[in-house]
Each structure stands twice: as C-alpha cells, then as structure tokens.
Design a protein around this motif. Structure first.
Motif, short mmCIF file in Angstrom:
data_model
loop_
_atom_site.label_atom_id
_atom_site.label_comp_id
_atom_site.label_asym_id
_atom_site.label_seq_id
_atom_site.Cartn_x
_atom_site.Cartn_y
_atom_site.Cartn_z
N GLY A 613 8.04 2.63 3.68
CA GLY A 613 6.94 2.84 4.62
C GLY A 613 5.99 3.90 4.12
N TYR A 614 6.53 5.03 3.63
CA TYR A 614 5.67 6.09 3.08
C TYR A 614 4.89 5.58 1.87
CZ TYR A 614 8.85 8.96 5.92
OH TYR A 614 9.58 9.49 6.94
N THR A 615 5.57 4.82 1.02
CA THR A 615 4.91 4.29 -0.18
C THR A 615 3.80 3.32 0.21
OG1 THR A 615 6.97 4.48 -1.44
CG2 THR A 615 5.28 3.05 -2.34
N LEU A 616 4.05 2.49 1.23
CA LEU A 616 3.04 1.54 1.67
C LEU A 616 1.79 2.26 2.18
CD1 LEU A 616 2.07 -1.29 2.36
CD2 LEU A 616 3.40 -1.18 4.48
N ILE A 617 1.99 3.33 2.95
CA ILE A 617 0.86 4.12 3.45
C ILE A 617 0.08 4.72 2.28
CG2 ILE A 617 0.19 6.18 4.76
CD1 ILE A 617 0.96 3.89 6.55
N ALA A 618 0.82 5.34 1.33
CA ALA A 618 0.17 6.01 0.21
C ALA A 618 -0.62 5.02 -0.65
CB ALA A 618 1.21 6.74 -0.64
N ASN A 619 -0.02 3.88 -0.97
CA ASN A 619 -0.70 2.90 -1.82
C ASN A 619 -1.93 2.32 -1.12
OD1 ASN A 619 1.03 3.13 -3.99
ND2 ASN A 619 2.40 1.52 -3.29
N THR A 620 -1.83 2.12 0.18
CA THR A 620 -2.98 1.58 0.91
C THR A 620 -4.12 2.59 0.96
OG1 THR A 620 -1.45 0.29 2.29
CG2 THR A 620 -3.71 0.51 3.08
#
Length: 973
Positions: A613-620
């Motif tokens: 979830g954190y990675t998804l936010i950061a990449n977006t």
C-alpha cells in the motif's frame, strides 16, 4: 647586457653568456616597437651564425629560433617571412648539430600569418636531400613530421602539385620510425594523407613501409607517465593499411596471413583490420579471397574460450557480409558466399548434440542476417522452415527450446529491418509451433513457447487466441512457479494489445472476472495480477480499475490482495508509463481510497503486510506533475502529522507521501516534517519506522533546491543533532545509521558538506564499541538501493559520486590507520571492501600501489563479502597493473591457496582459483618458478571439490601452472 642586441657584440654574448637567452622578451619588445629590425638582428648575430665551431652556430640558431617562437604570429610581413625562410633553408645544409633548431624554427615560421606556401618548395627539397630523418633524435623527427602536417593543412593543393617527389620524401622520412609516440602521430596523419595524395607507382612502397608494423607488437614501459598503448598504435595503424582501394590486394593477403598465425593479438588485429577495410575497399576486392576469409572467420568464431576473439570474428563476418551484400543481384559472389555460410552453419546445427554446439551455428547465421537486408531475407527464408522441421523431429528437449529461441531471433531481425512482408510465407506457422510448445507440461517448453510468441506477436492469427488463452489461464490458476506466472501474464498482455475485444470477453469478463472471487479464492491473487497488468491498456483501464477501487473502498477482506496486485503492476515502468499512472489518478482517484484503507488497517496490521500500500501511494505520487503533488500534500499532510503524534507507526504514511516528490516541490510543512523525521529516526522502537525516517531525511536533503531552502533544512538538522547525547549507548547506533543516510544523500547531490558527516563515520571505525556500525554505514553509502534515492523518485544523482567517495575515504582513513587495533582492523578493511566494490576500476588502477596492500590484508579474514571484493580487485590488478602486486606474491599465493579450499563460499573458491590462473598467465616465468611446485601440490585438493564449477576452474589453473617454464611456453605479454 642592456641593449646588446643593437650591436655586433651580441654574437659574443650568445657564445659566452647563456644569460642572454633570458633577455629575449626585451628583444621582442624592441622588435615589436620598431626600435630593432629583425634583419639587423641577423647581422648582429653574424659572428655566431658563421662561427667555425658547430657548437656555437647551434647556439646562434637556438637563440634565433627562440626569438621567432616569441614573436606575435601576425607581426612579420611577407618579405620578412620570405627572408627568414631562405635563411633557415640555407642553415639546413649546415652541420648536423645546427639542424634541430633549424627544423624547430621553421615549424614556427609556418605558423606566421604571412607565410606563403611557395616558400616550402626549396625547404622540402633540401630537407629530404640533406637531412636523414631517422638519424635525428625522437623530438627532431617529430618536428619534421609536424612540419609536413602543417604544410598540408596550409595548402594541400600546392603540395599535391609537387608530385611524387614530395610523396617519396615523406615515405623516406618515416621509413624505419620506431618511437611509439611518433608512430601514433604518423599513423593518424597518414590516414588522410594516403587518401588525398595520388600515390601512383609509390602505392606499393607506401604500403610496405606501413605494413611492416602490422600486427603491432609493443608494450609500454611501466614507468612511462604518458605511455602510448598497444591499442593506440593498432587502432591508428589499421585505417592506414586500408586507406585506399589500391591497397586492397596487399591488405587482404596480409590480414589472411596473420589471421592464420598462432598469435592471438595478430588474429584480433587482423579481424579488426578486416572490419576497417570494409569501409574502403570495393566488394570486388574481396571476391578472390572469400573462401579463404570464410575459412579463417569460421575457425575463429568456433573458439571455445576466447570470447574477445569470437566476438571480433563475428563483427568481421557482419562487416564482410554487409559489404558483399551491396552487389546482390549484380553478380553471384555475394549469393555464393552467403550460401556457403548457410550450408556450413546448417551442418553445425544438424550435427549439434549440445546447446552450445547448436548456438554456435545459429550465432553465425544471426550475425550474417543482421548485416544486411539481403542476407536477412535469404537466411530467414532458408532457416525458419528448416528450424520448424528441426523442432518437429523431436530432438533433445534443450535443442528444441534452443530452436524456438533461434526462430524468435530471426523474426526480430526481419521485423527490425522491415522485411516481414518478404518472409511472410515462412513465418506464418511460427505461432503454431509456439502453441505446440506451451501445450506441453514442461515449464521449460512453456517458457520458451511464450517468449517466442511474445516476439512474433505480429503474426499471431485470431484463430489461435482461444487455445493460447486456455493454456494461459490454466497457468494463472494453477501454476506455482513465479517465472511461469510472470511470462503468462506478460503473454496475455501482449495478446490483449492485438486482440483487445477477445481478451475482454475471454479474460476480463470471463475466466478472470473479479465477480468470481468467491468461487475460487485460491487463484484470486494470480488473477488479480493478470487484471492489473491489463489495466495499463486503454481498452481495459476503466473496467478493471473501477472494480478494484470498489473492493478497496468497501474495505473488503480481499482489498489487501487488490492493493498488492496494483502496486506490483504500477511499479513496472515497462507496463505502466508515467502518463498512464497520471491518467488513472486523474480519472479514477487512486490515492484517496488507498490512503483511507491504510488508515483503517495500519493499527491492526504489520508494516510488512501493508508495504504494498505504501509503495502504491509512493509510485503513484511520483508519477504526478509537481502541481498535483502539492495538492495531495496540502490535502493529506495535516491528518498524517496528527496521527503520527499519537503513534509513530503513522510516520510510514508521511514517508510515502514525501519521498517521491519532485525537486521543486516545497511547502511550509517541510520544516515540521524534518523535525518529526529526526525524532522518529532516533526515538522510535520500530526498526522499519526508524529506517523510513532516515530515508525521508535523506530525500529532503537530497532534493531541496540549492540556496535558502537547502540551508534551512541542513542547519535545522545540524542544530537538532548537535544536542543529542552521544553517551547514550542505545542512541549511538541509531545516530551512526542516520549519519550514513545523510552522507549518502549529500554525496549523491554533489554537496561538499558530506565531508563533515563522513569524517564522523570514519572516526567511528577506530572505536571498538561501534566500529561494526561504522562499516555498515559505509556499506549503506556505497550500495545502490533500488527503492530509495533513485531517479524514479526525482533525486539528484551526481555522476562521479562513487569516485568522489573513494578519493575522500582514502584521504580520511590515512588519519586513523595508526589508531586501529586488532578489534577494529576487520571493520576498517570491511569498509574498504565496500568502497572498492563500487569504485570505478579506472580509479582503482590509478591508486593501485595504495589499494593493493589493503586488498592483500583483506585475504586474511573470514568474511565472505570482504573476500569476494578483495579477490575481484586483486584479479583486476594482476591483469591491468601487475607491478602493483608483483613484490607481494610470496604473501598472496599462500592466501589464495587457502581460499581455494574456503568451504563457506563456492564463489570465493572459484575467484581465488581464477586469480591463481591469471597470475600464472601474466607474470614472467622467472618470477613464478620458485613457487611452481608448491602451488601445484596445494592445488591438487581443489580438483576433487564437490562443486563441478570449482573443479573446472581448478583444472584450468593447475594446467596453466604446469606450463610455467615448460619448453615452448607462450610467454605472457
């Protein structure tokens, strides 16, 4: 001595008082101001210029040449230049001692703006007749060559009008030159000279003069500060040997002769000469020699161990095929030559019993196919049907798989050259062969079939989509192998781009529909991976993303799997472009529902469980433009900070919001974010949270714009850290880790203040209590972390930061060497290993004498990481700078022998044996003989090592040591 140059006494001063040479600037001032005429100066020098002693006449000419060198280039008029030119020409007939300053002075005279090219006729005539060039010193010979070059640059047409006498003079002047620096100059000059000047009957003589240097057999002295390398000479000689078509027969005969010798360097130089010659010679030049050339090339491409020789031979074949292809459809030479290549390669493939033998034949065909459109079309037409038939013969599985790869390679070359229409009849059935492969139960066959299908996707017919989808969906639902799952998802993606409607019906709304999760929860994650991958295609985006966001928003138990699938796919730049991610966020709002979901789950789930979830936010966020990033920060920062005050686990949300920002993004909350990050980095009891805090601090420092913004954050950081209690044993390891991140961040952005923090870390290496933490900080600085401080997250990355780290670390460690103890020595050396592992090899070579003792010391310690790096650097020194380790062989060899039995790591054993081989293959026989018997005896146990790869290297190393001192041994260079 004042104004002595106005009187005839000047001659006496030049003879007896060397100080007059220091007064030339005053003479120049008087000449330029008009107080002294240069002709009068010659009269005043008459006594020294006509002196009966050659030594004195030499002094006179050196003095006059010094005057000429210091005169402004536009001062002399046409008559003065002509007068001085005749004066220098006359001096050429003088004693041999006088000639060097005359040559030097005339070189200066040519640079005068009023120099007339016609002045050179008599000079060249006298120079070539009276001065034996090869009898002069190296510098004087060089000056003669420079004069010739300057005259050519001045007026090439006039020099061409001088005819064959001038060309003959140039040939005579350089005949017999042996100095490598002069030869490099000559070869580079001759590359154009030969093309411009008609050689006529002198062509053969010119070729003979330069071909005597081929192949270059030269090795520079180790103590030469400006050494010319063998490669410099070889690379500049080759274009001379094939500069004009008239050299063709002689050049090709020469390279075939040397290609058939036993000398490796002669073979490589001959292959490179063949490549170079294809730029100049006509196709007809090669026709009489094609059979001999192919025989030699085929032999060298079959070499089993010398990769450089094989690669160069392939390049030569490609160049020759490309050259001959220009005659396609005009004569039969090209067709016959290509037919011979194909038949020979087909025989190799047909007789192959191993993949290596099969690949040997296919590589030859691929090289030839890559060379030209004509060869590509002919080879594809011949080999695709033949390879399909070869596959269907049910040969060994590995050979069948290799044949699929070969078909894919041929297809890609034909596609790249735009020849698919020409070979359409031959490639139509390729997808059917791929389907046969993927229909088997073997993972290897399926992987090969899918990979080939991806490459030949353009010729996939609609009638085969359903059979492929059946196999693919079965893999998605049942395959346990990650590689097979990954290639299956990629294949579905490729088919979807060609047939979106079919895949929408068969996959998205059919077998992988999200609505069916209750029926098959085991395969749910795998089907999600397929769907999120397909979401990058415009035809599928809306349907898939909206369904997935519904699951996340509803806080469905399966939301965790949806987030994981989205994160995995969006992080793949090859699938989701920046523009596509931005479009999804703009159209569907990905960040808000995922953040809401994180807030609900963060207190009850582990950080690892929510990592996607954190990675998804950061990449977006990282894909969005700066203005949209600022809007997201304004919207979500207050709540994140408020929650973080309650529990530092919420800092993970702050970190994923702020690490991917563009460099220009900055708001009023940054100072507070820095303060919170420092507190969490030093006080949190959760390791993952502390690490994330260090990462965010590093990102803030790295990306802050130069000037006030950077200084504000940096001073805040220093001030708050200065108040920390260094006596707190719990706090110190955390501080050291933070120092590492700060140093890395500042070093990567190219800021000089990194030195302040690196000094702290280096000082820690000398303290027994914390030296291991210091070495870990050095490792952190040198390692490339794919998740942090990268270009994807818009960080500043200086190109030479690793080189700068090496140089700075080298200086700083000198100050602590005397303070090291037995307890700290290993951490100190381990830190060096981390630095050496990432430092450019060219930098290490320049510091070999300093680095080599450190590397040798590292070989004593039982640390796998340190040993692998040390052995790698040691091998590099043995090959590139053997003098750096030659005096330490007595120490190195026993340690390498011991490491060849190091049971904790096969890689260490292999590398130590490779190093022993390199030593035997590099150093002189006289140096190695004292150690030969001991090494042979000690290497015997490695021949029985339990690992086959180790045994192979051991045999190679021991065999090379057996040859040390043997009759007929090929001496190392």
């Amino acid at each position: 001595m004042t104004s002595a140059w106005f009187k005839p006494e000047l001659a006496e001063l030049i003879i007896n008082h060397g100080d007059i040479f220091n007064e030339t600037h005053s003479i120049i001032a008087d000449i330029v101001s008009g107080h002294l005429d240069i002709a009068d100066l010659v009269e005043n020098m008459a006594g020294v210029l006509t002196n009966k002693e050659p030594e004195n006449r030499e002094k006179g000419m050196r003095f006059y040449t010094k005057i000429l060198k210091e005169l402004p280039r536009d001062y002399l008029n046409d008559m003065q230049v002509k007068f001085i030119s005749k004066f220098y020409i006359d001096r050429l007939k003088d004693n041999h001692r006088v000639v060097p300053p005359v040559i030097e002075g005339y070189s200066v005279l040519i640079d005068m703006s009023e120099y007339n090219i016609q002045n050179c006729t008599d000079f060249l005539t006298i120079l070539f007749r009276e001065v034996t060039c090869q009898s002069q010193t190296r510098q004087d010979r060089y000056n003669i060559y420079v004069i010739i070059q300057k005259l050519c640059n001045k007026d090439i047409e006039y020099l061409k009008s001088l005819g064959s006498d001038f060309v003959y003079g140039v040939i005579t002047a350089m005949d017999g030159e042996r100095d490598p620096r002069n030869l490099v100059f000559l070869f580079e000059f001759l590359q154009n000279f030969i093309k411009i000047f008609p050689l006529g009957h002198l062509a053969e003589e010119m070729f003979d003069v330069i071909s005597c240097y081929f192949p270059i057999d030269f090795h520079p002295s180790n103590d030469d500060p400006a050494a010319v390398t063998r490669e410099d000479l070889a690379n500049s000689l080759a274009p001379c040997l094939c500069a004009i078509p008239e050299f063709a027969d002689s050049c090709i005969i020469l390279l075939i002769e040397k290609l058939d010798s036993n000398l490796r360097l002669a073979k490589i130089d001959s292959l490179k000469l063949l490549i170079e010659s294809c730029k100049t010679f006509t196709p007809q030049s090669y026709s009489p020699f094609l059979r001999a050339l192919w025989s030699s090339l085929n032999r060298e491409m079959s070499h089993k161990t010398d990769d450089e020789l094989k690669t160069t031979a392939h390049e030569a074949l490609g160049a020759l095929v490309a050259k001959m292809a220009s005659t396609a459809n005009t004569d039969q030479d090209f067709e016959n030559f290509l037919k011979g290549v194909i038949i020979s390669a087909q025989s190799t493939i047909a007789d192959a019993t191993t993949v290596a033998q099969f690949v040997k034949g296919t590589k030859i065909l691929l090289t030839a196919a890559n060379a030209s459109n004509q060869s590509c079309a002919s080879i594809t037409r011949a080999m695709v049907p033949a390879t399909v038939a070869y596959y269907e013969l049910k040969t060994a599985p590995k050979l069948q798989i290799a044949s699929l790869d070969f078909i894919g390679d041929l297809y890609e070359i034909a596609n790249k050259k735009g020849l698919l229409d020409e070979v359409k009849a031959q490639i139509t059935n390729v997808p059917q062969i791929c389907l046969s492969a993927v229909s088997q139960t073997s993972k290897e066959f399926q992987m090969a079939g899918f990979k080939t299908l991806i490459r030949v996707q353009e010729c996939l017919g609609e009638d085969l989509v359903l059979p492929f989808v059946e196999v693919l969906i079965y893999n998605v639902q049942h395959a346990q192998d990650n590689d097979l799952l990954g290639i299956s998802v990629e294949t579905i993606h490729v088919i979807a781009r060609k047939y979106p409607e079919l895949i929408m019906d068969l996959v998205v709304k059919g077998k992988c529909s999200i609505d069916n999760i209750s029926q098959d929860k085991i395969a749910f994650q795998k089907r999600l991976n397929v769907l999120t991958n397909l979401a990058s295609i415009d035809d599928f985006t809306k349907v898939i993303i909206e369904e997935m966001l519904k699951i996340i928003t509803a806080n469905d138990p399966e939301a965790l799997h949806v987030v994981e699938a989205l994160s995995g796919s969006i992080s793949m730049a090859s699938v989701f472009t920046i523009e596509k991610v931005t479009q999804i966020e703009s159209d569907h709002g990905l960040i808000d529902p995922v953040l809401d979901w994180l807030y609900k789950e963060i207190s009850s789930s582990s950080p690892d469980a929510l990592a996607h979830g954190y990675t998804l936010i950061a990449n977006t966020i990282g894909s969005l433009p700066p203005e949209k990033q600022e809007n997201i920060l304004i919207k979500h920062t207050p709540l994140a900070l408020e929650r973080c005050k309650q529990d530092d686990i919420y800092f993970l949300i702050i970190e994923c919001l702020y690490t991917p920002l563009h460099q220009i993004v900055y708001n009023s909350k940054f100072e507070e974010i820095m303060t919170v990050s420092l507190q969490v980095a030093l006080k949190s009891d959760k390791d993952v949270v502390r690490t994330k805090a260090c990462v965010l601090i590093a990102h803030l420092l790295n990306k802050a714009e130069h000037g006030q913004k950077f200084e504000l954050l940096y001073e805040m950081l220093k001030t708050q850290l200065a108040s920390c209690n260094r006596g707190d044993e719990k706090l110190c390891p955390r501080l050291i880790q933070l120092y590492g991140w700060i140093t890395k961040s500042l070093l990567m952005r190219g800021s000089d203040v990194f030195l302040f923090w690196l000094q702290k870390i280096v000082g820690i290496l000398a303290t027994p209590q914390y030296c291991t933490h210091g070495s870990e900080a050095i490792k952190l600085i040198m390692n490339e972390n794919t998740d942090y401080l990268n270009r994807k997250q818009h960080c500043r990355i200086s190109l030479l930061y690793k080189q700068r780290m090496f140089e700075t670390f080298s200086v700083l460690t000198e100050k602590i060497k005397s303070n090291l103890s037995a307890e700290t020595k290993e951490s100190y050396l381990l830190s060096w290993a981390y630095v050496l592992d990432k430092a450019p090899k060219t930098v290490l070579k320049n510091e070999a004498n300093k680095v080599a003792p450190i590397v040798i010391d590292c070989l004593e310690y039982d640390n796998k990481d340190m040993l692998q790096v040390s052995l790698d650097v040691l091998c590099h020194f043995v090959q590139s700078n053997p003098t750096a380790v030659s005096d330490s062989l007595q120490t190195i060899l026993p340690r390498l022998i011991a490491l060849s039995k190091y049971m904790k790591s096969m890689d260490v054993r292999i590398k130590s044996l490779e190093c022993l081989y390199d030593i035997a293959n590099t150093f002189r026989t006289s140096t190695l003989l004292p150690y030969k018997q001991d090494v042979l005896l000690d290497l015997a146990p490695s021949l029985d090592d339990k690992k086959r790869l180790v045994r192979n290297v051991a045999v190679r190393a021991r065999s090379r040591w057996f040859l040390v001192g043997a009759p007929g041994e090929e001496k190392p260079n």
